[in-house]
Design a protein around this motif. Structure first.
Motif, PDB file in Angstrom:
ATOM      1  N   PHE A   7      -3.962   2.119  48.855  1.00 27.67           N
ATOM      2  CA  PHE A   7      -4.225   3.492  49.274  1.00 27.67           C
ATOM      3  C   PHE A   7      -3.100   3.970  50.193  1.00 27.67           C
ATOM      4  N   ALA A   8      -2.634   5.194  49.970  1.00 26.92           N
ATOM      5  CA  ALA A   8      -1.495   5.738  50.725  1.00 26.92           C
ATOM      6  C   ALA A   8      -1.970   6.328  52.046  1.00 26.92           C
ATOM      7  N   VAL A   9      -2.104   5.477  53.048  1.00 28.56           N
ATOM      8  CA  VAL A   9      -2.608   5.920  54.350  1.00 28.56           C
ATOM      9  C   VAL A   9      -1.708   6.996  54.945  1.00 28.56           C
ATOM     10  N   ASP A  10      -0.410   6.863  54.792  1.00 29.96           N
ATOM     11  CA  ASP A  10       0.525   7.811  55.398  1.00 29.96           C
ATOM     12  C   ASP A  10       0.425   9.198  54.777  1.00 29.96           C
ATOM     13  N   ALA A  11      -0.234   9.301  53.617  1.00 28.34           N
ATOM     14  CA  ALA A  11      -0.371  10.605  52.970  1.00 28.34           C
ATOM     15  C   ALA A  11      -1.464  11.460  53.602  1.00 28.34           C
ATOM     16  N   LEU A  12      -2.305  10.855  54.453  1.00 23.85           N
ATOM     17  CA  LEU A  12      -3.385  11.610  55.084  1.00 23.85           C
ATOM     18  C   LEU A  12      -2.838  12.610  56.100  1.00 23.85           C
ATOM     19  N   ASP A  13      -3.439  13.787  56.117  1.00 18.36           N
ATOM     20  CA  ASP A  13      -3.119  14.798  57.119  1.00 18.36           C
ATOM     21  C   ASP A  13      -4.014  14.559  58.325  1.00 18.36           C
ATOM     22  N   VAL A  14      -3.466  13.961  59.377  1.00 18.85           N
ATOM     23  CA  VAL A  14      -4.246  13.634  60.570  1.00 18.85           C
ATOM     24  C   VAL A  14      -3.890  14.642  61.661  1.00 18.85           C
ATOM     25  N   SER A  15      -4.811  15.559  61.930  1.00 23.72           N
ATOM     26  CA  SER A  15      -4.570  16.651  62.871  1.00 23.72           C
ATOM     27  C   SER A  15      -5.340  16.405  64.165  1.00 23.72           C
ATOM     28  N   VAL A  16      -4.631  16.406  65.290  1.00 25.39           N
ATOM     29  CA  VAL A  16      -5.246  16.157  66.603  1.00 25.39           C
ATOM     30  C   VAL A  16      -4.788  17.224  67.583  1.00 25.39           C
ATOM     31  N   ASN A  17      -5.733  17.767  68.325  1.00 24.17           N
ATOM     32  CA  ASN A  17      -5.423  18.681  69.428  1.00 24.17           C
ATOM     33  C   ASN A  17      -5.784  17.972  70.731  1.00 24.17           C
ATOM     34  N   ALA A  18      -4.787  17.715  71.568  1.00 28.37           N
ATOM     35  CA  ALA A  18      -5.014  16.997  72.829  1.00 28.37           C
ATOM     36  C   ALA A  18      -4.777  17.901  74.038  1.00 28.37           C
ATOM     37  N   ASP A  19      -4.972  19.214  73.861  1.00 26.61           N
ATOM     38  CA  ASP A  19      -4.685  20.174  74.924  1.00 26.61           C
ATOM     39  C   ASP A  19      -5.856  20.432  75.865  1.00 26.61           C
ATOM     40  N   TYR A  20      -7.029  19.837  75.567  1.00 26.26           N
ATOM     41  CA  TYR A  20      -8.213  20.190  76.344  1.00 26.26           C
ATOM     42  C   TYR A  20      -8.916  18.955  76.911  1.00 26.26           C
ATOM     43  N   ILE A  21      -8.154  17.927  77.194  1.00 23.39           N
ATOM     44  CA  ILE A  21      -8.730  16.706  77.766  1.00 23.39           C
ATOM     45  C   ILE A  21      -9.196  16.941  79.193  1.00 23.39           C
ATOM     46  N   GLY A  22      -8.500  17.811  79.921  1.00 24.50           N
ATOM     47  CA  GLY A  22      -8.888  18.111  81.297  1.00 24.50           C
ATOM     48  C   GLY A  22      -8.550  16.970  82.234  1.00 24.50           C
ATOM     49  N   PRO A  23      -9.369  16.714  83.261  1.00 23.36           N
ATOM     50  CA  PRO A  23      -9.041  15.710  84.277  1.00 23.36           C
ATOM     51  C   PRO A  23      -9.001  14.284  83.740  1.00 23.36           C
ATOM     52  N   GLY A  24      -9.655  14.013  82.622  1.00 18.74           N
ATOM     53  CA  GLY A  24      -9.661  12.666  82.070  1.00 18.74           C
ATOM     54  C   GLY A  24     -10.944  12.385  81.328  1.00 18.74           C
ATOM     55  N   TYR A  25     -11.057  11.171  80.799  1.00 20.05           N
ATOM     56  CA  TYR A  25     -12.254  10.797  80.044  1.00 20.05           C
ATOM     57  C   TYR A  25     -13.503  10.882  80.918  1.00 20.05           C
ATOM     58  N   ALA A  26     -14.551  11.493  80.357  1.00 21.59           N
ATOM     59  CA  ALA A  26     -15.848  11.643  81.028  1.00 21.59           C
ATOM     60  C   ALA A  26     -15.771  12.535  82.266  1.00 21.59           C
ATOM     61  N   MET A  27     -14.647  13.273  82.407  1.00 18.48           N
ATOM     62  CA  MET A  27     -14.511  14.235  83.500  1.00 18.48           C
ATOM     63  C   MET A  27     -14.165  15.590  82.897  1.00 18.48           C
ATOM     64  N   ALA A  28     -14.764  16.635  83.439  1.00 21.39           N
ATOM     65  CA  ALA A  28     -14.511  17.976  82.924  1.00 21.39           C
ATOM     66  C   ALA A  28     -14.265  18.931  84.082  1.00 21.39           C
ATOM     67  N   ASP A  29     -13.712  20.095  83.771  1.00 16.40           N
ATOM     68  CA  ASP A  29     -13.530  21.119  84.788  1.00 16.40           C
ATOM     69  C   ASP A  29     -14.509  22.261  84.520  1.00 16.40           C
ATOM     70  N   GLU A  30     -14.542  23.225  85.429  1.00 17.51           N
ATOM     71  CA  GLU A  30     -15.580  24.257  85.375  1.00 17.51           C
ATOM     72  C   GLU A  30     -15.606  25.042  84.068  1.00 17.51           C
ATOM     73  N   PRO A  31     -14.474  25.406  83.454  1.00 16.22           N
ATOM     74  CA  PRO A  31     -14.564  26.146  82.191  1.00 16.22           C
ATOM     75  C   PRO A  31     -15.348  25.416  81.102  1.00 16.22           C
ATOM     76  N   VAL A  32     -15.287  24.096  81.085  1.00 17.72           N
ATOM     77  CA  VAL A  32     -16.066  23.340  80.099  1.00 17.72           C
ATOM     78  C   VAL A  32     -17.554  23.474  80.396  1.00 17.72           C
ATOM     79  N   TYR A  33     -17.939  23.348  81.658  1.00 14.64           N
ATOM     80  CA  TYR A  33     -19.357  23.495  82.012  1.00 14.64           C
ATOM     81  C   TYR A  33     -19.849  24.904  81.700  1.00 14.64           C
ATOM     82  N   ARG A  34     -18.996  25.888  81.886  1.00 14.63           N
ATOM     83  CA  ARG A  34     -19.387  27.264  81.560  1.00 14.63           C
ATOM     84  C   ARG A  34     -19.517  27.450  80.047  1.00 14.63           C
TER      85      ARG A  34
END
Length: 341
Positions: A252-279
């Motif tokens: 199977f051609a694994v490299d042919a997969l379109d793997v799309s990731v958005n990492a712009d909204y992680i915030g302070p870190g894993y299991a931590m969020a900022d006020e806009p997320v709570y809102r």
């Protein structure tokens, strides 16, 4: 929708989830976030409703893992995660339902009364071992082996499950989940332009990405990272698919997969969020009666709404958000919702 390109021969699983889960339009949010130039209709796949206590995306994966445990003669499940891990909570309840021992390797130091997912772990009778983060990460393989041997010496056979049940076996959960979701969309008369989910261990995104590919769907799957980097998740998705392919589809051609990731909204870190997320969590609850959590779905849905505001999906007709569960993780964050008072 194009036809299936590769026949899917599913392995043994144990039916635990209430399937199919609903595909629900979010009409009030769609109206609020549309622009004069239009925008996509927003849908939500309610995998928070896979079951009551065992709710969420992990249950789809654990159906196949439990099937493998039964076939291999295992009577014990060992897995790992944070103290508020949805996956550990689901594993604990699955073990209770099936009469299997469950050993949890938990990241973080615990004192005082249990809350959220940890309380459910204890209610389900799981054995919990707590480790400081540095030791947890540096010795994880050693810790798994320690507990596997611990149970072996007492006459038990354990199946070790990685973080989030994200591997070449757990991936089957969302290969099947993608087939169900695409069927839902067909019955509603559309093929989704975008499928969006939270990515914390990568397994759900891997299954959805691979499933859509196998089914020939012209749909992009995007994972909104809640930790780590876009590069990490691109590698992790391909790693899980490669492990699956080695067992089930050599070449199977694994490299042919379109793997799309958005990492712009992680915030302070894993299991931590900022006020806009709570809102955002409050907004979705007030407009649609849907509960999100600050660790996974709240972050991902907040990112989705921000991207809509920026015009990212204006050329899409239909966008589906996969609700991966996590309600129990909402309650340990109660102090962050003071703005509601």
């Amino acid at each position: 929708m194009q036809g299936r390109t590769i026949p899917i021969d599913y392995p043994t699983k144990i039916d635990l989830a209430r399937l199919p889960t609903p595909l629900q339009p979010l009409n009030r949010l769609t109206e609020k976030y549309s622009t004069p130039h239009g925008g996509p209709r927003i849908w939500i796949k309610r995998d928070d409703l896979t079951e009551s206590g065992m709710s969420g995306n992990k249950l789809r994966k654990l159906e196949f893992i439990a099937g493998a445990a039964r076939e291999r003669g295992c009577d014990t499940l060992i897995t790992c995660g944070g103290i508020q891990s949805n996956h550990c909570r689901t594993t604990a309840l699955v073990g209770a339902r099936l009469g299997l021992r469950v050993q949890l390797i938990l990241r973080g130091e615990h004192s005082g009364s249990a809350d959220g997912n940890l309380l459910v772990d204890q209610l389900a009778g799981a054995s919990c071992a707590f480790y400081p983060p540095r030791e947890y990460f540096s010795r994880q393989a050693e810790l798994f082996e320690h507990w596997r041997e611990f149970y072996a010496q007492r006459g038990h056979k354990a199946l070790c499950i990685p973080t989030g049940a994200s591997d070449g076996l757990g991936i089957w959960g969302y290969i099947a989940g993608s087939e169900e979701l695409l069927g839902d969309c067909r019955r509603e008369g559309f093929e989704p332009d975008q499928i969006i989910c939270a990515s914390g261990s990568g397994g759900t995104q891997a299954g959805l990405t691979l499933g859509c590919h196998l089914l020939g769907a012209d749909t992009r799957v995007t994972g909104f990272a809640v930790c780590d980097s876009a590069e990490y998740f691109q590698d992790k998705v391909r790693e899980d698919v490669a492990e699956w392919a080695a067992e089930h589809s050599k070449g199977f051609a694994v490299d042919a997969l379109d793997v799309s990731v958005n990492a712009d909204y992680i915030g302070p870190g894993y299991a931590m969020a900022d006020e806009p997320v709570y809102r955002t969590i409050a907004e979705v609850a007030q407009l649609e009666g849907v509960l999100l959590d600050p660790v996974y779905t709240g972050k991902a849905f907040h990112g989705l709404l921000q991207e809509l505001h920026r015009g990212r999906y204006q050329h899409c007709d239909n966008l589906v958000f996969v609700h991966t569960g996590g309600h129990f993780g909402l309650f340990p964050h109660r102090e962050h919702f003071g703005f509601l008072q």
